[in-house]
Design a protein around this motif. Structure first.
Motif, PDB file in Angstrom:
ATOM      1  N   ASP A  17      41.119  46.179  50.579  1.00 57.42           N
ATOM      2  CA  ASP A  17      41.476  44.413  50.354  1.00 57.42           C
ATOM      3  C   ASP A  17      40.289  44.239  49.031  1.00 57.42           C
ATOM      4  N   GLY A 133      46.156  41.663  47.146  1.00 57.88           N
ATOM      5  CA  GLY A 133      45.016  41.701  48.527  1.00 57.88           C
ATOM      6  C   GLY A 133      44.752  41.110  49.096  1.00 57.88           C
ATOM      7  N   ALA A 134      43.569  40.666  50.621  1.00 51.86           N
ATOM      8  CA  ALA A 134      43.844  39.450  50.804  1.00 51.86           C
ATOM      9  C   ALA A 134      42.982  38.421  50.148  1.00 51.86           C
ATOM     10  N   ARG A 139      48.797  35.947  48.123  1.00 51.87           N
ATOM     11  CA  ARG A 139      48.320  37.447  49.761  1.00 51.87           C
ATOM     12  C   ARG A 139      49.978  36.767  50.526  1.00 51.87           C
TER      13      ARG A 139
END
Length: 141
Positions: A17, A133-134, A139
């Motif tokens: 992430d 990614g977070a 997301r």
């Protein structure tokens, strides 16, 4: 899975992430800067003229400018990262082939060689593999 394996897997996820965030932010800012330079410094007409001068349709200049600006913003935000990164990888490979291909490998060569845009194209492919990614607006929850 043991607790140590679970912690290791969680750390790997956080690292991925973080890697996605770093790549998105840096490459997004880079594309945004390049697109805004084409818009504000070279102007759309000047950018179209450059594209014509290297044998491409002039309309590809402003299209590239829009892709760089919109793509840069999308990457920074983390929206449609995989798709945007693939499109921008294609833009970079086009720049390597048409804009820098005749100048040799080294980017320090007169006119800039093709090494730099190809490197960035590979970075974009890695970002396409990583995804949003977070820490992104796109997301998955």
């Amino acid at each position: 899975m043991t607790s140590a394996e679970h912690r290791g897997a969680a750390a790997n996820g956080r690292n991925a992430d973080l890697a996605a965030l770093l790549l998105r932010a840096v490459t997004g800012a880079w594309f945004l800067t390049h697109g805004l330079t084409k818009l504000l410094v070279f102007t759309p007409a000047g950018t179209a003229g450059y594209f014509r001068s290297i044998g491409l349709p002039g309309a590809l200049g402003p299209l590239t400018m829009v892709l760089e600006i919109a793509g840069g913003l999308a990457l920074i935000a983390g929206l449609f990262t995989r798709q945007v990164a693939l499109v921008l990888a294609a833009v970079l490979l086009g720049a390597a082939w048409f804009g820098h291909g005749g100048n040799g490998f080294a980017f320090g060569n007169p006119g800039g060689g093709w090494e730099y845009p190809v490197l960035w194209a590979v970075v974009m492919l890695a970002l396409a593999a990583l995804g949003d990614g977070a820490w992104s607006l796109g997301r998955r929850r």
